[in-house]
Design an enzyme around this catalytic site. Structure first.
Site, PDB file in Angstrom:
ATOM      1  CB  CYS A   1      -0.809   0.094   1.265  1.00  0.00           C
ATOM      2  SG  CYS A   1       0.569   0.749   0.123  1.00  0.00           S
TER       3      CYS A   1
ATOM      4  CG  HIS B   1      -4.191   0.138  -1.498  1.00  0.00           C
ATOM      5  ND1 HIS B   1      -3.845   1.458  -1.602  1.00  0.00           N
ATOM      6  CD2 HIS B   1      -2.923  -0.510  -1.621  1.00  0.00           C
ATOM      7  CE1 HIS B   1      -2.549   1.522  -1.692  1.00  0.00           C
ATOM      8  NE2 HIS B   1      -2.030   0.421  -1.642  1.00  0.00           N
TER       9      HIS B   1
ATOM     10  CG  ASN C   1       0.548   1.989  -3.597  1.00  0.00           C
ATOM     11  OD1 ASN C   1       0.000   2.899  -2.989  1.00  0.00           O
ATOM     12  ND2 ASN C   1       0.949   1.010  -3.278  1.00  0.00           N
TER      13      ASN C   1
END
Ligand code: UT7
Length: 327
Positions: A114, A254, A284
């Site tokens: 990520c 994020h 996500n």
């Protein structure tokens, strides 16, 4: 002093919307559980089996070039941040370059779970600062649905498909990327990973039968470290650059869990009105979350705005980056 400035942003979202309600029909879960634990309400899924990460990235870059009014042949370098490349090789950056006609560019893929996009931004920045590169495209693109096990309720609710991209160009007027700090701690590898498909455990009938090509995650340990590290590095960016909460126009975090984002904002002492938050709509999207945020907030941003970007991902990997918006 030459800095790397973001001069255009773009995003690509597949049409299909997978809602929490639909997930309720697939696994034992509830809209209430998903929203309260993660903040996610829906996510986009690339349903077309013939389209994947490079396609989404290419669509983004086409849009980026149109917005900036430049041709693909002007691009010097393409960095593709992804954990779901179309193939192990060649790199998806190559496929994008060919698809858009970036005949003068070279490129490569960069993988840091990520944190892929922030690592790629940090990398692209250095090419611009070298003086040799004038137009660097940084893409974050992931078809997470290709590695999500839709029988595993602990993970299938969390991810979505999307791409985002930014153009980096030299700036000598004080705008652009000012500071950054990246981290890695490989001892976290066992908490979030893809067990098989790499050189350690190549694909076999057994690995497929055991569903080892999907995401494996132990959510709680990841959550605990993410809350601390994402907040730490965001605070570090503020301290190192003598930024007060008032100085920060937006936190660009994020999007893995709304609670992690809230903890980060709290640590920075900034209100949620200054936080780019779109996890509700997209979940996500791994490498795409940061450029998706920049795109969604683009119309609100003003030249000179101080932005703090921060991520945490599998590996563990995490990073923070401070920039002055350039347009
Ligand atoms: O982007 C890269 C980094 N990734 C992250 O940052 C993700 C970090 N982790 C998280 O965001 C959270 O850990 C999750 C959102 C994944 C899970 O939230 P949690 O509060 O940590 O829940 P949990 O895993 O501790 O599970 C609590 C309970 C369990 O039941 P028992 O054992 O208490 O009876 C789970 O089995 O919730 C159950 N559960 C579910 N229930 C309904 C797990 N998944 C689901 C589900 N629906 N989808």
């Amino acid at each position: 002093m030459v800095r790397a400035a973001i001069t255009a942003v773009s995003s690509y979202l597949p049409d299909y919307v997978l809602t929490n309600k639909e997930l309720e029909t697939m696994v034992e879960t509830s809209d209430e559980w998903i929203v309260s634990r993660s903040g996610i309400r829906e996510r986009r899924i690339m349903k077309d089996p013939d389209k994947a990460t490079a396609f989404m990235g290419s669509e983004c870059v086409r849009n980026l070039l149109t917005k900036r009014g430049i041709g693909a042949e002007e691009i010097d370098l393409i960095i593709m941040a992804t954990v779901t490349p179309d193939h192990q090789f060649p790199a998806s950056a190559n496929i994008v370059a060919d698809s858009i006609g970036a005949v003068n560019a070279w490129g490569f893929d960069l993988q840091a779970a990520c944190s892929s996009f922030i690592y790629a931004l940090e990398t692209g920045r250095r090419f611009i600062e070298s003086g040799q590169y004038k137009k660097v495209v940084v893409i974050g693109s992931d078809k997470m649905s290709s590695i999500v096990d839709y029988t595993a309720r602990a993970t299938c609710i969390l991810f979505g498909d999307a791409a985002g991209a930014v153009l980096l160009e030299p700036d000598t007027s004080g705008h652009g990327i000012i500071d950054s700090r990246m981290y890695v701690d490989g001892s976290g590898k066992k908490y979030l990973y893809q067990k098989s498909g790499g050189s350690l455990n190549p694909a076999s009938i057994e690995t497929v039968t055991n569903r080892e090509h999907f995401i494996t995650m132990d959510g709680q340990p990841v959550f605990k470290v993410a809350v601390i590290k994402m907040a730490d590095v965001a605070a570090e960016m503020m301290q190192r650059n003598h930024l007060t909460a008032e100085d920060v126009a937006y936190l660009v975090p994020h999007q893995a869990n709304k609670r992690i984002i809230e903890a980060t904002a709290n640590r920075m002492g900034i209100g949620m009105d200054k936080v780019m938050l779109n996890i509700e709509k997209y979940a996500n999207t791994t490498s795409a979350t940061l450029p998706l945020c920049l795109c969604d907030w683009e119309s609100k941003l003003k030249k000179g705005d101080n932005l703090v970007l921060t991520t945490f991902g599998a590996g563990f990997t995490w990073g923070g980056l401070y920039l002055k918006w350039a347009y």
